[in-house]
Design a protein around this motif. Structure first.
Motif, PDB file in Angstrom:
ATOM      1  N   ASP A 120      10.835  35.121  78.212  1.00 45.15           N
ATOM      2  CA  ASP A 120      10.599  33.751  77.758  1.00 45.15           C
ATOM      3  C   ASP A 120      10.709  32.730  78.875  1.00 45.15           C
ATOM      4  O   ASP A 120      10.585  31.523  78.639  1.00 45.15           O
ATOM      5  CB  ASP A 120      11.560  33.394  76.622  1.00 45.15           C
ATOM      6  N   ALA A 125      -1.750  32.714  69.549  1.00 44.96           N
ATOM      7  CA  ALA A 125      -1.149  31.774  70.500  1.00 44.96           C
ATOM      8  C   ALA A 125      -1.090  32.373  71.893  1.00 44.96           C
ATOM      9  O   ALA A 125      -0.703  33.527  72.071  1.00 44.96           O
ATOM     10  CB  ALA A 125       0.254  31.395  70.025  1.00 44.96           C
ATOM     11  N   PRO A 170      -2.452  26.881  71.568  1.00 46.43           N
ATOM     12  CA  PRO A 170      -1.067  26.381  71.633  1.00 46.43           C
ATOM     13  C   PRO A 170      -0.100  27.285  70.878  1.00 46.43           C
ATOM     14  O   PRO A 170      -0.440  27.858  69.839  1.00 46.43           O
ATOM     15  CB  PRO A 170      -1.159  24.993  70.995  1.00 46.43           C
ATOM     16  N   GLU A 171       1.124  27.405  71.420  1.00 49.98           N
ATOM     17  CA  GLU A 171       2.134  28.240  70.783  1.00 49.98           C
ATOM     18  C   GLU A 171       2.467  27.738  69.388  1.00 49.98           C
ATOM     19  O   GLU A 171       2.746  28.531  68.482  1.00 49.98           O
ATOM     20  CB  GLU A 171       3.402  28.274  71.647  1.00 49.98           C
ATOM     21  N   ALA A 172       2.481  26.433  69.213  1.00 45.83           N
ATOM     22  CA  ALA A 172       2.863  25.869  67.917  1.00 45.83           C
ATOM     23  C   ALA A 172       1.701  25.846  66.912  1.00 45.83           C
ATOM     24  O   ALA A 172       1.915  25.593  65.731  1.00 45.83           O
ATOM     25  CB  ALA A 172       3.401  24.448  68.104  1.00 45.83           C
ATOM     26  N   GLY A 173       0.487  26.098  67.388  1.00 45.57           N
ATOM     27  CA  GLY A 173      -0.670  26.015  66.512  1.00 45.57           C
ATOM     28  C   GLY A 173      -0.949  27.313  65.785  1.00 45.57           C
ATOM     29  O   GLY A 173      -0.465  28.388  66.168  1.00 45.57           O
ATOM     30  N   PRO A 174      -1.765  27.264  64.722  1.00 47.75           N
ATOM     31  CA  PRO A 174      -2.117  28.479  63.982  1.00 47.75           C
ATOM     32  C   PRO A 174      -3.157  29.289  64.759  1.00 47.75           C
ATOM     33  O   PRO A 174      -3.888  28.749  65.599  1.00 47.75           O
ATOM     34  CB  PRO A 174      -2.706  27.933  62.682  1.00 47.75           C
TER      35      PRO A 174
END
Length: 414
Positions: A79, A335, A365-369
């Protein structure tokens, strides 16, 4: 490991060792001292008579220590957080110069003292470093009180490194001053470490030891049932020995897939779900222990080698809206993945029209679906029939065929 004052602390310690040798019998050179100046400055001091005789320690080169820098341990977790503090291992190259009255052979007497002193003290011990800091505790060097070289696990060693005449000539040429009687040394190793915070694992709360029979899992091959590409919904056939255990799972791209009920110990069948992202992945068979208490990690009793698998994106039927061509893709672009939609003209249009149009997406994006549809602006296309392909993380979809001709998926624009 040491902080960034370690290099200066080594120079101070070498200076201290030489300073201690100046008063020894026989025939000490009166008034001699040890300096840490550039050789050109030493020559200037001698010309104006400020320093009659002495030794000078000059750090002329710093090189990486390859033995320590080849440490293969990673410094970061997947990470990005630090697993251990970044470090740099250095070797320091010194020029020890003797100067004084040539008629009284003072340079030669001083150089002999320095050579013997460094031969007698080839290792900069903790006491030597501490004594050096105390001896040269002046306003200019009071920063050495914060040096922690004395606590470094690896002791710094001083070894003579004579240079060939040609290299010595080049060195003095770079220094820009006439040659003075001198000798070169290497100090190894100085370990510098960054003072960054490191996330350490939690201590083990309890230990559970058990004895079990050895489980050997051999995976020989991975193929798609009936041939064809590995796409979402395809069945993989894994062949080998000892594949089926009490609790067996197939891991692909971090996803856990359950074997088909028809699986045997020498043949596993598993269906690729849309949770397995497109790309090049490893396939591994694992045997797991029975579930433990809630929150406990899954215990692996045995695992096979990992074999590669190319999971291809599958393109559905493109559709048009008022502004875009929508291209459905399975599995969705997850993502962090990058996708490229390629449209190649196969019919219609003018000779001046583009033959190939590409639209790039990502990284998602990591936060996107995840993206199950990719859009291409209609403004980038001209009338005609276009064949559509999608590439995800370097793996391209395969077109459909009619006979020996590729015919889809495609979209026709009026």
């Amino acid at each position: 490991m040491s902080n960034t004052l370690a290099v200066a602390a080594v120079t101070s310690a070498v200076r201290y060792v030489l300073h201690q040798s100046l008063g020894d019998e026989p025939a000490p050179v009166g008034g001699a001292d040890v300096t840490t100046l550039r050789p050109a400055q030493v020559a200037e001091l001698g010309n104006v008579g400020e320093v009659a005789a002495g030794l000078n320690v000059y750090l002329y080169q710093v090189t990486p220590n390859h033995a320590w820098n080849l440490d293969g341990l990673p410094t970061r977790h997947p990470d990005g957080s630090l697993a251990r503090r970044p470090a740099a291992a250095l070797d320091l190259h010194y020029l020890v110069t003797a100067y004084g009255d040539e008629e009284a052979l003072e340079p030669q007497r001083l150089l002999a003292r320095s050579t013997l002193a460094l031969a007698a003290t080839p290792v900069l011990t903790k006491s030597v470093i501490q004594d050096a800091v105390a001896t040269f505790d002046t306003e200019a060097t009071d920063f050495l009180d914060a040096a922690d070289l004395a606590d470094q696990d690896e002791a710094v060693k001083i070894t003579p490194t004579p240079l060939p005449l040609e290299e010595l000539s080049k060195l003095w040429g770079v220094l820009g001053t006439p040659y003075l009687l001198s000798q070169t040394y290497t100090a190894t190793v100085v370990l510098l470490q960054a003072g960054l915070p490191v996330r350490t694992p939690m201590p083990v709360a309890s230990r559970a030891l058990a004895v079990r029979p050895f489980s050997r899992v051999l995976l020989d091959a991975v193929a798609v049932a009936g041939g064809g590409p590995a796409v979402t919904g395809a069945m993989l056939v894994l062949t080998g020995r000892g594949l089926l255990g009490a609790r067996t799972a197939v891991r692909v791209a971090g996803e856990r897939l359950a074997p088909d009920p028809s699986s045997r110990t020498d043949r596993l069948a598993v269906t690729l779900t849309d949770a397995v992202r497109a790309g090049v992945h490893g396939v591994q068979v694992v045997h797991e222990a029975a579930p433990g208490a809630p929150g406990e990690p899954v215990r692996v009793l045995g695992r096979s080698d990992t074999l590669p698998l190319v999971v291809r994106p599958d393109v559905g039927t493109p559709t048009t809206t008022g502004t875009h061509v929508e291209v459905p893709v399975t599995p969705p672009v997850a993502a962090g993945q990058r996708a490229t939609v390629s449209l190649a003209r196969v019919a219609g249009g003018d000779d001046a029209d583009p033959a190939l149009v590409e639209e790039h997406t990502g990284p998602v994006p990591e936060a996107g679906p995840p993206l199950d549809r990719l859009d291409v602006p209609l403004a980038a296309l001209t009338p005609g029939t276009w064949m559509v392909r999608v590439t995800v993380d370097g793996v391209a979809s395969l077109p459909t065929m009619s006979g020996d001709t590729y015919d889809g998926p495609s979209v026709t624009l009026p």
